[in-house]
Design an enzyme around this catalytic site. Structure first.
Site, PDB file in Angstrom:
ATOM      1  N   ASP A  88       0.863  -1.189   0.000  1.00 24.70           N
ATOM      2  CA  ASP A  88       0.000   0.000   0.000  1.00 24.70           C
ATOM      3  C   ASP A  88       0.897   1.237   0.000  1.00 24.70           C
ATOM      4  O   ASP A  88       1.609   1.496   0.977  1.00 24.70           O
ATOM      5  CB  ASP A  88      -0.873  -0.048   1.262  1.00 24.70           C
ATOM      6  CG  ASP A  88      -1.882   1.081   1.323  1.00 24.70           C
ATOM      7  OD1 ASP A  88      -1.646   2.134   0.688  1.00 24.70           O
ATOM      8  OD2 ASP A  88      -2.901   0.908   2.023  1.00 24.70           O
ATOM      9  N   HIS A  89       0.856   1.987  -1.089  1.00 23.63           N
ATOM     10  CA  HIS A  89       1.786   3.102  -1.245  1.00 23.63           C
ATOM     11  C   HIS A  89       1.523   4.230  -0.256  1.00 23.63           C
ATOM     12  O   HIS A  89       2.371   5.101  -0.042  1.00 23.63           O
ATOM     13  CB  HIS A  89       1.720   3.634  -2.683  1.00 23.63           C
ATOM     14  CG  HIS A  89       3.029   4.115  -3.201  1.00 23.63           C
ATOM     15  ND1 HIS A  89       3.811   5.011  -2.503  1.00 23.63           N
ATOM     16  CD2 HIS A  89       3.729   3.823  -4.323  1.00 23.63           C
ATOM     17  CE1 HIS A  89       4.920   5.255  -3.191  1.00 23.63           C
ATOM     18  NE2 HIS A  89       4.898   4.539  -4.297  1.00 23.63           N
ATOM     19  N   ARG A  90       0.355   4.234   0.388  1.00 23.72           N
ATOM     20  CA  ARG A  90       0.094   5.272   1.385  1.00 23.72           C
ATOM     21  C   ARG A  90       0.972   5.063   2.614  1.00 23.72           C
ATOM     22  O   ARG A  90       1.223   5.983   3.382  1.00 23.72           O
ATOM     23  CB  ARG A  90      -1.382   5.231   1.812  1.00 23.72           C
ATOM     24  CG  ARG A  90      -2.334   5.612   0.703  1.00 23.72           C
ATOM     25  CD  ARG A  90      -3.759   5.328   1.101  1.00 23.72           C
ATOM     26  NE  ARG A  90      -3.995   3.905   1.363  1.00 23.72           N
ATOM     27  CZ  ARG A  90      -5.160   3.404   1.745  1.00 23.72           C
ATOM     28  NH1 ARG A  90      -6.198   4.202   1.932  1.00 23.72           N
ATOM     29  NH2 ARG A  90      -5.298   2.103   1.959  1.00 23.72           N
TER      30      ARG A  90
END
Ligand code: CAO
Length: 520
Positions: free
Chosen positions: A492-494
């Site tokens: 998850d790039h967040r």
């Protein structure tokens, strides 16, 4: 001395094998008598099961989707007090009957926010008369008697407490509630079978793995029931009631709006994904025009996992990173140990077990991989539960190896083998599939080179593994054959940016290349 009390499904009338659609408690929660434990939903009724005991939740024995009947144990509570069993319905004399606010637990002077009846209406036992709303709960007061409403004794905004008369009925029979008293552990009634008990819609205390139907919306139980009857998703209904509460009229307006929209003829499959996506309706094709077809309903597992996968696919800005691990030595070691072990009859060491151990080590080094997003906060977990995807005849499930950091590779191999077998036999318990921090999806036994697994929210990363293959590797002087394992890490790039994801991948590959590093 503390004692564990089993909270069971009480008498739920004619209902049997009713699915759990919402769970409100988690292990460690402190609950009071009458706190909602879960919501059951049959095709006819939605009922919250209140706790018959007060104390701390020690164990949860059910999961979303489980079908339960009277007597099924839902949770175990370390006791602080318990309530008496279900009220017993007893016929009372016909004639004017005052229907009063029943025992509503700790609530006092609760405002009436909705009135469903007027003089002249005919009501049945259990019909909702009014909705009360405190700052903590919304509850419908069901009628404890059947008859014709002669008088409504409350008006909107009135504050009522236990014993306040709501309506006066004529010409019906009443059901009488037994008093609630401290007693031995016993199940309290579900609202549906206890005419004088309120239906309480509590705020969910934990994030369930499957999004429950309308659990976060603000609506009374009767409005929820109405919405379910019409198949309306309450998450999409615009609320016009006080404090953002959805009224019955709002549900009606929503359904009318949907029915009159151009897309109504072909309902949008994507519309259930939420997030305000303006998607085209799902293509509706009459396949039989082109040839013979057969329609098979999706399995329950497929339906549930499909909803989860869709949400995760749409909501998580996920990126997949690839890496090759040299497992030549590890595989030789695994084969050797298995040969030795064959004589002893111990569990077969699997590549999956080594992968679990390597991932735990990498999560210890990079704690972001053992986290979950909660709004603007990152929840970092100090325990290491690893889920692994298991292919079953009914669909994909993810059993969880708990506290993998404290287990040996042998123990992990044994446990994952047992869990995978239970998964294939359809015998996994909900608790076996809960609490994962990170997931491994191993397709290595089947084949493949690389793939892009979908993150299993609220986890933030998943490691996909395909079939190892002998590949020529340049050792600085020459090409040498090395057994190479393809890794595909989706993150998850967040939470995890590309540099961190690649560091994690490289580290896992290093651990697999020389497993002695795991012991460091
Ligand atoms: N490379 C090469 N061979 C592999 C391998 C790999 N990465 N992983 C396993 N194997 C081989 C093993 O050596 C073993 O071979 P032998 O029978 O000759 O010893 C065989 O595959 C079976 O391996 P295993 O007993 O270790 O089982 P497994 O780890 O392959 O599988 C499980 C266990 C539960 C992961 C598997 O049954 C499964 O369900 N996999 C599918 C997961 C899935 O569907 N993922 C996709 C999710 S996203 O859609």
């Amino acid at each position: 001395m503390s004692q564990l009390i089993e909270v069971k499904v009480p008498d739920i009338g004619d209902f049997d094998a009713v699915p759990i659609i919402d769970l409100f408690v988690k292990v460690g929660d402190t609950i009071k008598v009458d706190d909602a434990i879960c919501t059951l939903e049959s095709d006819k009724a939605t009922m919250d099961v209140p706790s018959s005991a007060a104390g701390v939740v020690k164990e949860i024995l059910v999961g979303l989707g489980d079908k339960v009947a009277e007597g099924a144990v839902l949770i175990k509570v370390e006791a602080a007090g318990a309530a008496a069993p279900a009220p017993v319905a007893a016929p009372a004399a016909a004639g004017p009957i005052e229907v009063k606010v029943p025992d509503i637990g700790d609530f006092d002077a609760v405002p009436v926010i909705e009135i469903f009846v007027k003089p002249g209406d005919t009501v049945k036992v259990d019909d909702a008369l009014v909705t009360l709303e405190s700052d903590k709960a919304t509850m419908d007061v069901p009628s404890s008697a059947a008859g014709v409403v002669k008088e409504v004794k409350v008006k909107l905004g009135d504050k009522v407490s236990e014993g306040a008369v709501i309506v006066v009925l004529e010409g019906g029979a009443a059901a009488v509630a037994a008093p609630v008293a401290a007693a031995a552990p016993a199940a309290a009634p579900a609202a549906v079978s206890a005419p004088a008990a309120p239906v309480v819609t509590a705020t969910p205390a934990s994030l369930p793995p499957v999004p429950p139907l309308g659990s976060k919306v603000h609506a009374s139980p009767s409005v929820r029931a109405y919405a379910r009857e019409l198949g309306a998703d309450l998450n999409k209904v615009k609320a016009t009631g006080p404090n953002g509460r959805i009224l019955k009229e709002d549900v009606t307006a929503f359904v009318k709006g949907v029915l009159s929209s151009p897309a109504a003829a072909a309902p949008a499959a994507g519309a259930s994904l939420g997030g305000g996506l303006d998607l085209l309706p799902w293509p509706k094709v009459d396949f039989s025009k082109f040839g013979e077809i057969e329609v098979q309903p999706l399995s329950r597992i497929k339906k549930i996992s499909g909803q989860n996968l869709s949400r995760n696919w749409v909501m998580i800005p996920a990126v997949t990173y690839h890496e090759d691990a040299d497992i030549t030595d590890l595989e030789a070691f695994r084969v050797l140990l298995n040969k030795e072990n064959e004589k002893g009859g111990g569990a077969k060491l699997t590549m999956l077990a080594f992968l679990v151990k390597a991932c735990v080590k990498a999560m210890q080094k990079y704690p972001e991989f053992n986290s979950s997003l909660d709004g603007d906060n990152l929840v970092l977990k100090k325990y290491f539960n690893i889920g692994f995807a298991a292919d079953t005849p009914n669909g994909l499930v993810v059993p969880v190896i708990k506290n993998a950091d404290k287990k040996s590779v042998f123990e992990i191999a044994q446990e994952s083998g047992d869990l995978a077998k239970q998964a294939r036999d359809g015998k996994l318990k909900p608790a076996d599939m809960q609490g994962a921090c990170f997931t491994i999806s191993s397709l290595g036994g089947i084949g493949g080179t690389y793939f892009a697994p979908i993150v299993n929210a609220p986890e933030v990363a998943i490691l996909g593994v395909n079939k190892s293959a002998m590949k020529p590797t340049w050792d600085g002087k020459q090409f040498v054959p090395r057994l190479t394992l393809p890794l595909s890490l989706t993150a998850d790039h967040r939470v995890i940016d590309g540099a961190l994801a690649t560091r994690f991948n490289v580290y896992v590959a290093q651990l697999l290349a020389d497993f002695r590093r795991v012991a460091l």
